[in-house]
Design an enzyme around this catalytic site. Structure first.
Site, PDB file in Angstrom:
ATOM      1  CG  ASN A 179      -4.454  16.546   0.144  1.00  0.00           C
ATOM      2  OD1 ASN A 179      -5.595  16.669   1.120  1.00  0.00           O
ATOM      3  ND2 ASN A 179      -4.635  15.584  -0.843  1.00  0.00           N
TER       4      ASN A 179
ATOM      5  CB  SER B 210      -6.000   4.563   2.723  1.00  0.00           C
ATOM      6  OG  SER B 210      -5.795   5.816   1.743  1.00  0.00           O
TER       7      SER B 210
ATOM      8  CE  LYS C 250       3.291   6.958   6.687  1.00  0.00           C
ATOM      9  NZ  LYS C 250       2.823   7.975   5.539  1.00  0.00           N
TER      10      LYS C 250
ATOM     11  CE  LYS D 250      -4.301   2.061   0.868  1.00  0.00           C
ATOM     12  NZ  LYS D 250      -3.681   2.851  -0.391  1.00  0.00           N
TER      13      LYS D 250
ATOM     14  CE  LYS E  65       4.584   8.026  -1.479  1.00  0.00           C
ATOM     15  NZ  LYS E  65       3.739   8.080  -0.287  1.00  0.00           N
TER      16      LYS E  65
ATOM     17  CB  THR F  43      -2.730  13.419   5.563  1.00  0.00           C
ATOM     18  OG1 THR F  43      -3.213  12.241   4.940  1.00  0.00           O
ATOM     19  CG2 THR F  43      -1.341  13.197   5.822  1.00  0.00           C
TER      20      THR F  43
HETATM   21  P1  NAD Z   1       0.169  18.721  -2.441  1.00  0.00           P
HETATM   22  O1  NAD Z   1       0.888  18.549  -3.674  1.00  0.00           O
HETATM   23  O2  NAD Z   1      -1.011  19.023  -2.212  1.00  0.00           O
HETATM   24  O3  NAD Z   1       0.832  19.969  -1.650  1.00  0.00           O
HETATM   25  C1  NAD Z   1       2.415  20.138  -1.607  1.00  0.00           C
HETATM   26  C2  NAD Z   1       2.432  21.698  -1.117  1.00  0.00           C
HETATM   27  O4  NAD Z   1       3.847  21.671  -0.709  1.00  0.00           O
HETATM   28  C3  NAD Z   1       1.940  22.651  -2.072  1.00  0.00           C
HETATM   29  O5  NAD Z   1       1.551  23.883  -1.384  1.00  0.00           O
HETATM   30  C4  NAD Z   1       3.507  23.144  -2.842  1.00  0.00           C
HETATM   31  O6  NAD Z   1       3.349  24.388  -3.298  1.00  0.00           O
HETATM   32  C5  NAD Z   1       4.378  22.934  -1.565  1.00  0.00           C
HETATM   33  N1  NAD Z   1       5.747  22.757  -2.036  1.00  0.00           N
HETATM   34  C6  NAD Z   1       6.279  21.616  -3.112  1.00  0.00           C
HETATM   35  N2  NAD Z   1       7.215  21.784  -3.102  1.00  0.00           N
HETATM   36  C7  NAD Z   1       7.730  22.757  -2.241  1.00  0.00           C
HETATM   37  C8  NAD Z   1       9.068  23.213  -1.619  1.00  0.00           C
HETATM   38  N3  NAD Z   1      10.415  22.914  -2.332  1.00  0.00           N
HETATM   39  N4  NAD Z   1       9.306  24.016  -0.865  1.00  0.00           N
HETATM   40  C9  NAD Z   1       8.074  24.670  -0.195  1.00  0.00           C
HETATM   41  N5  NAD Z   1       6.878  24.025  -0.337  1.00  0.00           N
HETATM   42  C10 NAD Z   1       6.865  23.355  -1.488  1.00  0.00           C
HETATM   43  O7  NAD Z   1       0.779  17.559  -1.501  1.00  0.00           O
HETATM   44  P2  NAD Z   1       0.395  16.904  -0.291  1.00  0.00           P
HETATM   45  O8  NAD Z   1      -0.538  15.714  -0.418  1.00  0.00           O
HETATM   46  O9  NAD Z   1      -0.140  17.962   0.828  1.00  0.00           O
HETATM   47  O10 NAD Z   1       1.519  16.128   0.203  1.00  0.00           O
HETATM   48  C11 NAD Z   1       2.772  16.953   1.140  1.00  0.00           C
HETATM   49  C12 NAD Z   1       3.581  15.949   1.864  1.00  0.00           C
HETATM   50  O11 NAD Z   1       2.790  15.046   2.574  1.00  0.00           O
HETATM   51  C13 NAD Z   1       4.216  14.940   0.947  1.00  0.00           C
HETATM   52  O12 NAD Z   1       5.606  14.848   1.466  1.00  0.00           O
HETATM   53  C14 NAD Z   1       3.646  13.820   1.003  1.00  0.00           C
HETATM   54  O13 NAD Z   1       4.396  12.571   0.580  1.00  0.00           O
HETATM   55  C15 NAD Z   1       3.187  13.617   2.282  1.00  0.00           C
HETATM   56  N6  NAD Z   1       1.902  12.999   2.684  1.00  0.00           N
HETATM   57  C16 NAD Z   1       0.669  13.304   1.989  1.00  0.00           C
HETATM   58  C17 NAD Z   1      -0.484  12.256   2.234  1.00  0.00           C
HETATM   59  C18 NAD Z   1      -1.767  12.599   1.766  1.00  0.00           C
HETATM   60  O14 NAD Z   1      -2.601  12.090   2.210  1.00  0.00           O
HETATM   61  N7  NAD Z   1      -1.663  13.591   0.565  1.00  0.00           N
HETATM   62  C19 NAD Z   1      -0.404  11.251   3.134  1.00  0.00           C
HETATM   63  C20 NAD Z   1       0.928  11.150   3.893  1.00  0.00           C
HETATM   64  C21 NAD Z   1       2.114  11.901   3.722  1.00  0.00           C
END
Ligand code: NAD
Length: 465
Positions: free
Chosen positions: A258, A397, A105, A81, A117, A202
């Site tokens: 997100n 999920s 995790k 997953k 992944k 999240t």
């Molecule tokens: P997203 O694409 O919705 O948002 C990412 C945000 O980070 C955006 O605002 C973007 O502009 C910003 N960003 C990107 N690169 C950047 C940088 N170099 N410096 C500063 N800001 C930057 O992504 P998300 O789903 O919110 O995921 C964010 C993190 O959380 C990732 O590491 C992801 O693996 C982790 N994560 C997400 C989930 C999920 O359910 N979406 C679950 C677990 C972990």
């Protein structure tokens, strides 16, 4: 954290477990060392890495071959997953590291899943909707034999969302006519069988990992029980005292997607302790106001698919008062709490000494390097690691995947309360263990609880002989 750092921490923790008298019920020291070293070998390495090139015909660049990956790290605790990431920085090493973290995790939170992944080397902002649709479908075509509801279940991640997942499910259904398909992906839209509250889960879980520490755990434990974590205990209690005296706890959030936008909203709306979100950032800008930003207005502004306001006209349009700063400033800003919700390797040896926040929460995966983590630990800061803090999404999920098997829709209330209950169970186990442990980081504690479970499963399923 890079994959090499994750692997070396797995080695150290397994070494530590192997020295624990009676670990896995094995009294004989030599046998225990043998079994633990087998577990180490298995968990340090990856079951399967699949790389393919997706062919897309684009309007601007003509025909392109785009690298795409699916990495399946380990499935001893259940079906593989893990999310699929669309980013211009995707590479094999990154995807593999994220797959290993998923295994850890899921085991830490006792979910019946292993770790995987996926990633596609594209900046989704540079492709039209039609091209993204094609890339998403091609991804499923290329990996069709390796994913499925009883084998490997992807979800959204950085740069992907429910719309992309809906397209992927549609393609999976086309490739496998007549087969069960809803459980093949999680993070679908609610209309397409997704779980209510998945998008927020999240960010909500990330904030909960921090707020529960202050509001519940610290209030229900006394100093006498905190044997070895005096500095961290003091950090938490100083913040609580400051808030009690009428000074709000200041929060900064890196990333406003997100995870970050929801975590910021949670802090902004939290009623039990007074917070001010003094800074938020995205990939283009950092916004700062010492008396707090209006997160409601910023969320409304970015909901229309826009980035954070990055000039004075956009700030006026959003109705926001703020200083515009450099992107990286959010990391070193004067704040009490820093929630990292963007990308990997943000706090590293080069900038760790400039960090002013006292509590660091990893909403993103792997944003703090191992060296920086240890430095923060030695300096009395509290670091809440990714595999603990950002599990809200994968917990929901799991509920979505379960919902697809019983073809019953759970209410948003039930989903979010199940997610919180499951998170709290793990938070308690980790905080109890960490605050009474000898000298390691909270990440070490998380890895230890997780690897204990994984090694136990490998042993019981007869894989370590
Ligand atoms: P997203 O694409 O919705 O948002 C990412 C945000 O980070 C955006 O605002 C973007 O502009 C910003 N960003 C990107 N690169 C950047 C940088 N170099 N410096 C500063 N800001 C930057 O992504 P998300 O789903 O919110 O995921 C964010 C993190 O959380 C990732 O590491 C992801 O693996 C982790 N994560 C997400 C989930 C999920 O359910 N979406 C679950 C677990 C972990």
């Amino acid at each position: 954290m890079e994959s090499q750092e994750t692997r070396s921490l797995i080695e150290e923790v397994m070494e530590d477990l192997s020295q624990r008298q009676g670990f896995l019920g094995i009294e004989d020291e030599e046998k225990r060392h043998y079994v633990c070293s087998s577990a180490k070998e298995i968990l340090k390495t990856t079951d399967k890495i699949i790389k393919s090139y997706i062919r897309v015909s684009t309007e601007k660049n003509g025909l392109m071959r785009i690298p795409a990956y699916r990495v399946q790290h380990n499935n001893i605790s259940g079906f593989y997953k893990g999310g699929i990431r669309f980013s211009e920085f995707v590479n094999e090493e990154e995807v593999e590291n994220l797959a290993i973290l998923m295994t850890l995790k899921n085991a830490l939170h006792r979910l019946p899943f292993g770790g995987a992944k996926g990633g596609v080397h594209v900046d989704p902002r540079k492709f039209s909707e039609k091209e993204l649709n094609l890339i998403s479908k091609k991804y499923v075509q290329r990996f069709a034999r390796d994913i499925g509801p009883n084998h490997d279940i992807p979800a959204p991640d950085l740069g992907t969302n429910e719309r992309i997942v809906d397209w992927m499910v549609g393609e999976y259904k086309t490739i496998h006519p007549g087969q069960v398909y809803l459980g093949s992906f999680t993070g679908k839209s609610v209309e397409n069988g997704g779980a209510k509250g998945r998008r927020e889960s999240t960010g909500k879980g990330t904030f909960l990992s921090y707020s529960w520490l202050l509001q519940e755990w610290a209030q229900n434990n006394s100093e006498d029980e905190i044997v070895n974590r005096g500095a961290q205990w003091e950090t938490v209690n100083r913040l609580l005292e400051q808030e009690k005296q009428g000074t709000p706890i200041r929060v900064a959030v890196q990333g406003f997607g997100n995870v970050g936008s929801v975590a910021a909203s949670e802090a902004y709306q939290y009623e039990k302790l007074n917070h001010q979100v003094v800074a938020v950032s995205d990939r283009f800008t950092t916004l700062y106001h010492p008396n707090g930003l209006d997160i409601g207005k910023l969320t409304a502004y970015t909901k229309k698919g826009r980035d954070l306001p990055a000039n004075s006209e956009q700030l006026t349009e959003a109705g926001i008062e703020a200083d515009i700063m450099q992107v990286k400033d959010v990391l070193t800003i004067d704040t009490d709490v820093l929630i990292l919700a963007a990308v990997e390797n943000q706090l590293v040896v080069e900038n760790m000494r400039e960090v002013k926040a006292k509590i660091l929460v990893e909403g993103a995966n792997a944003p703090i390097s191992r060296e920086a983590d240890e430095y923060f630990e030695d300096n009395g800061k509290v670091v809440i690691p990714d595999i603990l803090a950002n599990a809200g999404g994968v917990i929901v999920s799991y509920l979505e995947w379960k919902q697809s098997r019983v073809t019953e829709l759970y209410s948003e209330e039930d989903i979010l309360s199940d997610m919180s209950a499951q998170m709290i169970q793990t938070l308690k186990a980790v905080y109890d263990a960490y605050f009474s442990s000898v000298e390691n980081t909270m990440r070490f504690t998380c890895f230890s609880l997780s690897l204990e479970r994984l090694a136990g499963l490998l042993y019981r399923q007869g894989k370590l002989y």
